[in-house]
Design an enzyme around this catalytic site. Structure first.
Site, PDB file in Angstrom:
ATOM      1  N   ASP A  75       2.653  -1.109  39.610  1.00 29.41           N
ATOM      2  CA  ASP A  75       3.297  -2.424  39.535  1.00 29.41           C
ATOM      3  C   ASP A  75       4.795  -2.156  39.532  1.00 29.41           C
ATOM      4  OD1 ASP A  75       4.488  -4.836  38.829  1.00 29.41           O
ATOM      5  OD2 ASP A  75       2.857  -5.420  37.469  1.00 29.41           O
ATOM      6  N   TYR A 172      13.019 -18.578  48.645  1.00 27.48           N
ATOM      7  CA  TYR A 172      12.588 -17.667  49.698  1.00 27.48           C
ATOM      8  C   TYR A 172      13.808 -17.025  50.363  1.00 27.48           C
ATOM      9  CZ  TYR A 172      10.075 -15.949  53.820  1.00 27.48           C
ATOM     10  OH  TYR A 172       9.537 -15.155  54.816  1.00 27.48           O
ATOM     11  N   LYS A 176      14.701 -13.001  50.524  1.00 26.44           N
ATOM     12  CA  LYS A 176      14.719 -12.274  51.791  1.00 26.44           C
ATOM     13  C   LYS A 176      16.115 -11.820  52.204  1.00 26.44           C
ATOM     14  CE  LYS A 176      10.302 -12.441  52.424  1.00 26.44           C
ATOM     15  NZ  LYS A 176       9.507 -11.197  52.306  1.00 26.44           N
TER      16      LYS A 176
END
Length: 294
Positions: A75, A172, A176
């Site tokens: 993780d 988002y 990104k």
């Protein structure tokens, strides 16, 4: 051209469970590399994404293509697990780490399109940054020192788009665009150590999840074009995988340090094609239609 240009090289692909990460791991293996495939989904213990792909499968695919695939459940939001991963790589590979690919994402179920940021669940937006930005920072923090010791190495940030343009959703976009700047900033600080840092984006990725979304399989993916015409220029995860493998095999890759690169431009430069025999070029396709090329 040497069919195994990465023989003897060691790579870690963080986020190798599916999609671009799997494609990259497999194509690095096809070029002869030893590839540590990391992620949270293993056989019998899936992540909260709820999909069936596992890093075990990816590692087997790496080995089947001629590399050495090693699955390590990690993780990447947990520093202790990431530190343990690189301690293992250090021990097993005598301090060698040639390629580090940050492809951790985990935002599939956290993106709320067509909704302003203040109306979205804040917890989802913050968790996306935890997985797609903080996890990348943690991974590079523990992985890059192995490269500094040897005065060589390549760090690649996988993202969506090569510009700083808005991507239709605040959270988002942040998730990104951040890897692009991570690569640029790392490149500056790594220049004295001869370590290269880049960002790479695929085009319209024909990932496992996107195939499921359109109700098709790889064998009949063109059927989805009726529903989404832009799918006509989609690419498999192995296209960006070949892009990364080509960069890793390029002895002059350091000349590109700090840049954000695209799978389609790298295809033009290095001459590879997708595994279905096509040569998708999202940049040209989008520009011809007046679409933004993020």
């Amino acid at each position: 051209m040497d069919k195994k240009p990465l023989a003897g090289k060691v790579a870690v692909v963080a986020g190798a469970t599916r999609g671009a990460g799997r494609g990259i791991a497999v194509m690095l293996g096809a070029a002869g590399a030893t590839v540590y495939c990391t992620g949270r989904s293993v056989r019998g213990e899936a992540s909260d994404i709820g999909r069936t792909e596992t890093i075990d499968e990816t590692a087997e695919m790496v080995t089947a293509r001629g590399g050495i695939g090693i699955a390590v459940r990690t993780d990447h939001t947990v520093p202790e697990q990431v530190r343990a991963l690189f301690e293992r790589v250090d021990k097993e590979q005598n301090g060698r780490l040639d390629i580090l690919v940050n492809d951790i994402w985990g935002g599939e179920n956290l993106t709320h399109w067509n909704t302003p940021f203040w109306e979205q669940p804040l917890a989802d937006g913050l968790l996306m940054q935890e997985r797609a930005v903080r996890a990348h920072l943690i991974t590079s923090y523990y992985g890059v020192p192995m490269m500094i010791k040897r005065k060589e190495g390549l760090v690649i940030e996988i993202t969506d788009g090569s510009t700083y343009n808005y991507r239709g959703n605040l959270y988002y976009s942040l998730a990104k665009i951040s890897p692009i700047h991570l690569a640029a900033a790392m490149a500056e600080e790594l220049k004295p150590h001869n370590v290269t840092a880049l960002a790479v984006t695929p085009g319209f990725l024909r990932s496992e999840q996107m195939l499921d979304y359109f109700g098709v399989q790889e064998a009949n993916w063109r059927d989805a074009i009726k529903k989404e015409p832009l799918y006509a220029e989609s690419e498999t995860p192995y296209f960006v995988g070949q892009a990364v493998a080509a960069l890793a095999a390029d002895p002059n890759v350091h000349a590109k340090t700090g840049r954000a690169l695209t799978s389609w431009d790298l295809s033009d430069e290095y001459g590879f094609i997708d595994i279905d025999g096509r040569k998708p070029h999202w940049g040209n396709f989008a520009r011809e239609r007046g679409l933004p090329v993020n």
